[in-house]
Design an enzyme around this catalytic site. Structure first.
Site, PDB file in Angstrom:
ATOM      1  N   GLY A 199      61.324  20.578  60.827  1.00  0.00           N
ATOM      2  CA  GLY A 199      61.004  21.898  60.289  1.00  0.00           C
ATOM      3  C   GLY A 199      59.506  22.025  60.122  1.00  0.00           C
ATOM      4  O   GLY A 199      58.742  21.209  60.640  1.00  0.00           O
ATOM      5  N   PHE A 234      57.523  21.375  57.699  1.00  0.00           N
ATOM      6  CA  PHE A 234      56.742  20.305  57.083  1.00  0.00           C
ATOM      7  C   PHE A 234      57.470  18.978  57.015  1.00  0.00           C
ATOM      8  O   PHE A 234      57.117  18.095  56.258  1.00  0.00           O
ATOM      9  CB  PHE A 234      56.230  20.704  55.709  1.00  0.00           C
ATOM     10  CG  PHE A 234      57.290  21.237  54.788  1.00  0.00           C
ATOM     11  CD1 PHE A 234      58.193  20.378  54.190  1.00  0.00           C
ATOM     12  CD2 PHE A 234      57.370  22.590  54.528  1.00  0.00           C
ATOM     13  CE1 PHE A 234      59.161  20.859  53.342  1.00  0.00           C
ATOM     14  CE2 PHE A 234      58.347  23.074  53.669  1.00  0.00           C
ATOM     15  CZ  PHE A 234      59.238  22.217  53.079  1.00  0.00           C
ATOM     16  N   LYS A 252      65.835  19.145  53.944  1.00  0.00           N
ATOM     17  CA  LYS A 252      64.516  19.122  54.570  1.00  0.00           C
ATOM     18  C   LYS A 252      63.659  18.156  53.764  1.00  0.00           C
ATOM     19  O   LYS A 252      63.458  18.343  52.569  1.00  0.00           O
ATOM     20  CB  LYS A 252      63.935  20.520  54.531  1.00  0.00           C
ATOM     21  CG  LYS A 252      62.768  20.717  55.480  1.00  0.00           C
ATOM     22  CD  LYS A 252      62.213  22.070  55.242  1.00  0.00           C
ATOM     23  CE  LYS A 252      61.988  23.026  56.264  1.00  0.00           C
ATOM     24  NZ  LYS A 252      61.509  24.293  55.916  1.00  0.00           N
ATOM     25  N   ASP A 264      55.565  33.557  59.874  1.00  0.00           N
ATOM     26  CA  ASP A 264      55.905  32.612  60.939  1.00  0.00           C
ATOM     27  C   ASP A 264      57.296  32.910  61.487  1.00  0.00           C
ATOM     28  O   ASP A 264      58.124  32.024  61.638  1.00  0.00           O
ATOM     29  CB  ASP A 264      55.809  31.172  60.424  1.00  0.00           C
ATOM     30  CG  ASP A 264      55.722  30.175  61.575  1.00  0.00           C
ATOM     31  OD1 ASP A 264      55.416  30.608  62.713  1.00  0.00           O
ATOM     32  OD2 ASP A 264      55.961  28.979  61.353  1.00  0.00           O
TER      33      ASP A 264
END
Ligand SMILES: *[C@@H]1O[C@H](CO)[C@@H](O)[C@H](O)[C@H]1NC(C)=O
Ligand SMILES: *[C@@H]1O[C@H](CO)[C@@H](O)[C@H](O)[C@H]1NC(C)=O
Ligand SMILES: *[C@@H]1O[C@H](CO)[C@@H](O)[C@H](O)[C@H]1NC(C)=O
Ligand SMILES: *[C@@H]1O[C@H](CO)[C@@H](O)[C@H](O)[C@H]1NC(C)=O
Ligand SMILES: *[C@@H]1O[C@H](CO)[C@@H](O)[C@H](O)[C@H]1NC(C)=O
Ligand SMILES: *[C@@H]1O[C@H](CO)[C@@H](O)[C@H](O)[C@H]1NC(C)=O
Ligand SMILES: *[C@@H]1O[C@H](CO)[C@@H](O)[C@H](O)[C@H]1NC(C)=O
Ligand SMILES: *[C@@H]1O[C@H](CO)[C@@H](O)[C@H](O)[C@H]1NC(C)=O
Ligand SMILES: *[C@@H]1O[C@H](CO)[C@@H](O)[C@H](O)[C@H]1NC(C)=O
Ligand SMILES: *[C@@H]1O[C@H](CO)[C@@H](O)[C@H](O)[C@H]1NC(C)=O
Length: 827
Positions: free
Chosen positions: A517, A519, A536, A633
């Site tokens: 992903g 980060f 994540k 984004d």
């Protein structure tokens, strides 16, 4: 001289006794001969609160205030001289012989005082362990006899046991008012106040303008605050008797710190202290979306955040000014299609809503629903009735007169309200009768709104039951447990144990890895109870990653929409930072649209639905959420798909909110993904909701064509996908853009419209691009569309220049000669 040992012992004993007495009395109390100077402070007996002088934020001024005694972060909960800041540290607090607290500046002028009404004989001021600063007669421990108390003069914070309401005997209001800013505790213009009209409710006011309404109390909670429900942290109550009306809450464990604060931007937020991270988290925010805005849909309108547009007229009502309503100005509200005929009217039941404003209402606690209905029928100006208290099958009667204001749909809300209708409106069993003025389209909108409303209610009920079950399971297996030692049931952001996640993801095994992903890596996990999650995990030592992590938490906690990915919780342990999301089995959009075989699974109706869903998600972000968020984004890999291929926007690591009336902001660091970012952002660092619109346009063209914008190659020209689409459009053959995999299932007029809208979104000049609300409108009707102008970045050269001009480290310059479809996206 010899001194007997026992004499020394007695002396020691006495002096230590004296010491104990002195500290015990000096610590939380001052009398009329003592004072508190800047630098001194008094601490409540249990150490919970401290009274002293402080400077908030970056302020240079000094204020007398009360803050928490046991935590490291200075958090002021009460300020005395809000309006009269001290210019230096010469302030002194004294208690006069009359029992009045006075704050003096260097020249001895009184700059703030408590106004105790009855003169005292032997007054003392004491800071209680509840955070209440009280003035009382020495030795009188009866809280009823207090001469003055800070709990009756609130600042911006409602602490446990504080009353938000009104003393009906003296007429004194207890309400909280925001600070002007974090540096300035003087009164801002936002207040949370209980209004005693009709049946009382709590309002958030900006000066004299109502911004938000809690809805009347229904026995369990305020009808507009479904968030307020039994939880492991605090209980709450609403008291209405001859002497007083108030709302108040109590913490279940006094070692838990929680406070309710009204902020200058109009939020009512509950904070909870997390001792492990030594920080406050937002436990819940009361008014988070556009439907919370007071009377957004005008009189007799109804707001539903899952509709687009969010406002509709109540069933049986039509827009007052049709043209304004169509322009999404709903303030003029709705009128009855058929006027009431006093004698022959009936009622239509409306379920799962926030009850309308009770300003012009009347109530009786002992009537039942039948008596209530009859009372309403007898009075020609009565327009609706409802039970007052929904407990034990419902009791009491609440009547409304005149227009019904500020109704919104809330799923699991009771009681039902019964809206008075002309008999003819009821005869045809709820079917919608169309008058001459309305056309077919409206009929469709109204009836779909109705049926989706009902469907939605069912889904919501189902979801509610399911969630309850999950929670029960959670409790048993202890999945969701926060550091404040509770099963995290109603935390907005539950904390997960690292152990739980390690187990769920098979020790973060490579097999469970779903991808990378923004980060860090994303893993699939399965909790003990079978619930699937996506975890994540922030890559260690990633400074930028940590910022994005915090950013994502900040936004995701406050954003809820069916087209946004749902954040289930987070985990912060040691140097591990993780976010836990709902698991979406169908991966992301790029997996399907850019792949020859997988793209066959996305037929036209699915793609059309996906584009509409993304548009609604963005509309919510830009306009309907209170934060007004720019995603920054948006791209195919950030759109995830659920079981039914419904799109969910994810990854808010780069998101920003625009405060107030700002429409554009600037940044030195351009982040995002080339191919999707707009020219003004890539080149000048300017971002606005229109930069998301650009990315949306790119995405639409990608979904239709099955090609990436970036890395697009065509034997005939050097243009990218936008240029190609524009070329085909101007040459009058736009349909050639449509991917072969969907040509067969494709609805030509829909496809043409989407290409057109896509091109409008990617126009070079941000001002030419439509807003998301206009995009949603264009997708939803068949009116003529404006002609698009040339898109931004339509040749490969534009891209190269942009890549060189901006010094973003995240992107490599793109080579025009390199004609490869498998270009890896930056980031
Ligand atoms: C105030 O408290 C101090 C210290 O306890 C004591 O010495 C003094 O006599 C008190 N004054 C009055 C007026 O009670
Ligand atoms: C209270 O004052 C004492 C000294 O008078 C100081 O050491 C202490 O840090 C202060 N406490 C707070 C919470 O400011
Ligand atoms: C602070 O200084 C200003 C101007 O010098 C003065 O008007 C004000 O009264 C002072 N405030 C206090 C609390 O002394
Ligand atoms: C003290 O307050 C008075 C009244 O506000 C003001 O006139 C005076 O200038 C202040 N003194 C100082 C030293 O700030
Ligand atoms: C105390 O001050 C407030 C605000 O100035 C005022 O409304 C109230 O009447 C005063 N109370 C007494 C008892 O003087
Ligand atoms: C409230 O204050 C803010 C600035 O803090 C201002 O922008 C806004 O216009 C004010 N609202 C009203 C109704 O005056
Ligand atoms: C309150 O919380 C503390 C710390 O979390 C815990 O040690 C204590 O046992 C709790 N007390 C009760 C009565 O639950
Ligand atoms: C009201 O309704 C009754 C019965 O339905 C009818 O007799 C009467 O004429 C109506 N009155 C008006 C003013 O429409
Ligand atoms: C409320 O309703 C009860 C039962 O109908 C009635 O006896 C009572 O008088 C009513 N109270 C008021 C204030 O109308
Ligand atoms: C109807 O109710 C309103 C509001 O309570 C009241 O002012 C009015 O007198 C009532 N009318 C009748 C006929 O009871």
């Amino acid at each position: 001289m010899r001194v007997p040992v026992y004499y020394i012992a007695i002396l020691l004993f006495c002096s230590s006794l004296l010491l104990i007495i002195q500290t015990a009395t000096a610590i939380d109390t001052i009398n009329t001969t003592q004072s508190i100077r800047d630098g001194d402070n008094i601490t409540s007996s249990g150490g919970n609160y401290v009274l002293g002088f402080f400077s908030p934020g970056n302020s240079k001024h000094r204020f007398l205030g009360i803050w928490y005694g046991k935590i490291s972060v200075l958090t002021a909960v009460w300020v005395a001289n809000r309006e009269a800041p001290l210019n230096d540290s010469s302030g002194v607090l004294r208690l006069t012989d009359e029992g009045i607290l006075v704050l003096l500046n260097r020249t001895g002028s009184v700059i703030w005082s408590s106004n105790t009404s009855t003169p005292a004989r032997n007054a003392v001021a004491q800071l209680l362990d509840s955070g209440n600063l009280v003035v009382k007669e020495k030795g009188d421990h009866n809280l009823e006899n207090l001469l003055w108390q800070s709990f009756e003069h609130l600042s911006d914070t409602l602490l446990p046991e504080m009353k938000l309401g009104r003393n009906r005997i003296t007429g004194m209001d207890w309400y909280i008012t925001s600070w002007k800013s974090t540096d300035d505790p003087s009164r801002g213009n936002v207040s949370e106040i209980l209004v005693p009209y009709g049946y009382p409710e709590i309002l958030v006011m900006e000066n004299s303008i109502v911004r938000h309404r809690s809805g009347p109390w229904n026995g369990l909670r305020f009808s507009g605050t479904p968030q307020l429900k039994p939880n492991p942290m605090y209980t709450f109550e609403f008291v209405y008797n001859e002497k007083e009306i108030f709302y108040r809450y109590h913490v279940l464990n006094s070692s838990m710190l929680t406070r309710l604060v009204v902020t200058q931007n109009g939020d009512i937020q509950r904070f909870a202290w997390i001792s492990r991270t030594q920080s406050w988290i937002i436990y819940l925010t009361v008014n988070t979306d556009n439907c919370e805005r007071y009377a957004l849909c005008g009189a007799n309108g109804i707001c539903s955040i899952d509709n687009s547009p969010v406002c509709n007229c109540l069933n049986g009502f039509v827009p007052n000014v049709q043209s304004e309503w169509e322009m999404m100005d709903w303030s003029s509200g709705c009128l009855r299609r058929t006027p009431l005929n006093c004698s022959g009217d009936g009622f239509r039941q409306l379920s799962g809503v926030k009850l309308p404003e009770t300003k012009t209402s009347w109530f009786n606690k002992s009537m039942n629903l039948e008596e209530c209905r009859n009372t309403c029928l007898k009075n020609c100006s009565c327009t609706a009735f409802s039970n007052l208290d929904i407990r034990n099958g419902g009791s009491g009667c609440l009547l409304w007169f005149g227009d019904l204001i500020d109704i919104r749909i809330f799923v699991d809300n009771k009681p039902d309200i019964y809206v008075r209708m002309a008999a003819s409106e009821l005869d045809n069993g709820g079917a919608v009768k169309i008058n001459a003025k309305s056309n077919m389209k409206k009929r469709i909108i109204v009836s779909t709104a109705l049926s989706t409303g009902i469907l939605f209610l069912f889904l919501a009920l189902f979801w509610y039951i399911w969630k309850k079950k999950q929670q029960k399971k959670g409790k048993v297996t202890g999945i969701v447990r926060s550091s404040i030692n509770n099963p995290g049931e109603d935390l907005d952001l539950p904390l997960f144990y690292l152990d739980t996640l390690t187990l769920a993801t098979n020790n973060f095994s490579v097999d469970n890895k779903l991808g990378e992903g923004g980060f860090g890596a994303v893993y699939k996990g399965t909790l003990k109870d079978g619930q699937e999650i996506a975890v994540k995990r922030l890559s260690k030592n990633s400074r930028q990653g940590l910022d994005e992590f915090k950013n994502e938490v900040k936004y995701m906690v406050k954003l809820q929409h069916r087209n946004l990915v749902k954040l289930l919780g987070c985990c912060i342990e040691g140097d591990e930072y993780m976010l836990i999301y709902e698991f979406l089995p169908n991966k992301s959009l790029n997996f399907f649209i850019f792949d020859e075989t997988h793209s066959l699974k996305l037929d036209w109706p699915k793609r059309y639905n996906i584009i509409n869903g993304i548009a609604r998600g963005l509309l919510y972000l830009h306009q309907d959420s209170r934060l007004r968020v720019i995603h920054r984004d948006l791209k195919a890999s950030n759109v995830l798909l659920d079981y039914e291929m419904n799109p969910k926007i994810s990854d808010f690591g780069l998101a920003r909110s625009l405060g107030g009336n700002e429409t554009e902001a600037n940044t030195n660091k351009v982040v995002g993904t080339y191919g999707y970012i707009s020219p003004e952002y890539a080149i000048d660092g300017l971002y606005s909701p229109k930069s998301d619109v650009f990315s949306f346009g790119v995405l639409v063209l990608e979904i239709l064509s099955g090609n990436r914008n970036r890395g697009f190659c065509h034997p005939d020209h050097n243009l990218n996908l936008l240029g190609h689409a524009w070329k085909l459009f101007t040459e009058g053959r736009p349909l050639e853009l449509v991917s072969e995999s969907i040509v067969e299932t494709c609805n030509l007029s829909e496809a043409l419209r989407l290409i057109h809208v896509g091109l409008l979104c990617v126009q070079e000049n941000p001002e030419d691009r439509p807003t998301m609300s206009y995009v949603v409108l264009m997708l939803g009707n068949e009116d003529a569309l404006p002609r698009p102008k040339q898109p931004g970045f339509y040749t490969e050269r534009d891209l190269i220049e942009a890549a060189y001009t901006s010094n973003s480290s995240q992107s490599k310059p793109y080579s025009a000669n390199e004609c490869s479809i498998s270009m890896i996206e930056a980031r």
